[in-house]
Design an enzyme around this catalytic site. Structure first.
Site, PDB file in Angstrom:
ATOM      1  N   GLU A  75       0.856  -1.087   0.019  1.00  0.00           N
ATOM      2  CA  GLU A  75       0.074  -0.006   0.156  1.00  0.00           C
ATOM      3  C   GLU A  75       0.699   1.392   0.009  1.00  0.00           C
ATOM      4  OE1 GLU A  75      -3.901  -1.250   1.952  1.00  0.00           O
ATOM      5  OE2 GLU A  75      -2.454  -1.087   3.325  1.00  0.00           O
ATOM      6  N   TYR A 121     -12.350  17.857  17.939  1.00  0.00           N
ATOM      7  CA  TYR A 121     -11.195  17.145  18.038  1.00  0.00           C
ATOM      8  C   TYR A 121     -10.719  16.724  16.359  1.00  0.00           C
ATOM      9  CZ  TYR A 121     -12.048  18.058  22.485  1.00  0.00           C
ATOM     10  OH  TYR A 121     -12.524  18.853  23.752  1.00  0.00           O
TER      11      TYR A 121
HETATM   12 ZN   LIG Z   1      -5.071  -1.222   3.942  1.00  0.00          ZN
END
Ligand SMILES: [Zn+2]
Length: 216
Positions: A75, A121
């Site tokens: 990735e 946040y």
């Molecule tokens: Zn992934």
């Protein structure tokens, strides 16, 4: 200036912390950071974030060529697209954290603004969060869309997959993806409890005050 050795130790420490708190199971999730000499240090393929060896992290040049260390995560193209889209990004985190994955499986979300925040946040850390459709894991045809969005968003939810967040440092990227996970958890817990959300004015005030990487 943070040295490469310190960055290797930081990736290992944050990886262990994320894994031990159940924020990414098995060998899922990956972290990367830009090094002082312009390379990218990232977590290897098929390794648990909980058991990283700082000496075996993958090192790539700015063109994405694998230089040394173990083979990089499949990735890594997502991380490189985030860096290309916003040169101010210094680190990228990607997890398969449960509540963000839940959010990624809800097809009715606005892809330009996946969350209507309940607490400040996630806005302070990430800003608005974009969404992109499902792609088969490792399908790098998603890269141009991630790069395009990264110019305006530091947080992106990949459909039926999980969150991808850039930061001005590794700590910033990790804290930001944790805030995104918390916001996604609130979405899940509060969905049928008539939540009181921040209004548009409150959200724009936060965005005006806390602009880190993003343009949104
Ligand atoms: Zn992934």
């Amino acid at each position: 200036m943070t040295t490469e050795t310190q960055l290797r130790e930081a990736i290992t420490r944050f990886g262990r912390s994320l894994f031990e708190r159940g924020l990414t199971p098995g060998s899922s999730g990956n972290l990367s950071v830009r090094t002082p000499d312009g390379h990218i240090l990232c977590t290897p393929t098929n390794v648990s974030l909980g058991f990283l060896d700082p000496a075996r992290l993958s090192r790539l040049d700015s063109e994405g060529n694998w230089l040394d260390g173990d083979k990089p995560t499949k990735e890594v193209f997502l991380h490189r697209a985030m860096y290309r889209g916003n040169p101010a990004s210094q680190a990228v985190a990607h997890l398969h954290s449960t509540y963000s994955v839940c959010l990624s499986c809800q097809g009715d979300r606005n892809p330009e603004d996946m969350l209507k925040p309940m607490t400040p946040y996630v806005v302070m850390r990430v800003g608005a969060v974009a969404g992109v459709p499902y792609h088969r894991p490792g399908d790098d045809s998603l890269a141009p869309e991630i790069e395009r969005l990264a110019a305006r968003y530091s947080g992106i939810i990949i459909g039926n997959h999980g969150p991808l967040v850039a930061g001005k440092s590794l700590k910033d990227a990790v804290f930001s993806i944790e805030e995104l996970e918390e916001a996604a958890k609130l979405e899940y817990l509060m969905h049928d409890r008539n939540p009181q959300r921040l209004d548009e004015k409150e959200v724009s005030e936060l965005k005006a005050q806390f602009r880190f990487l993003r343009g949104n």
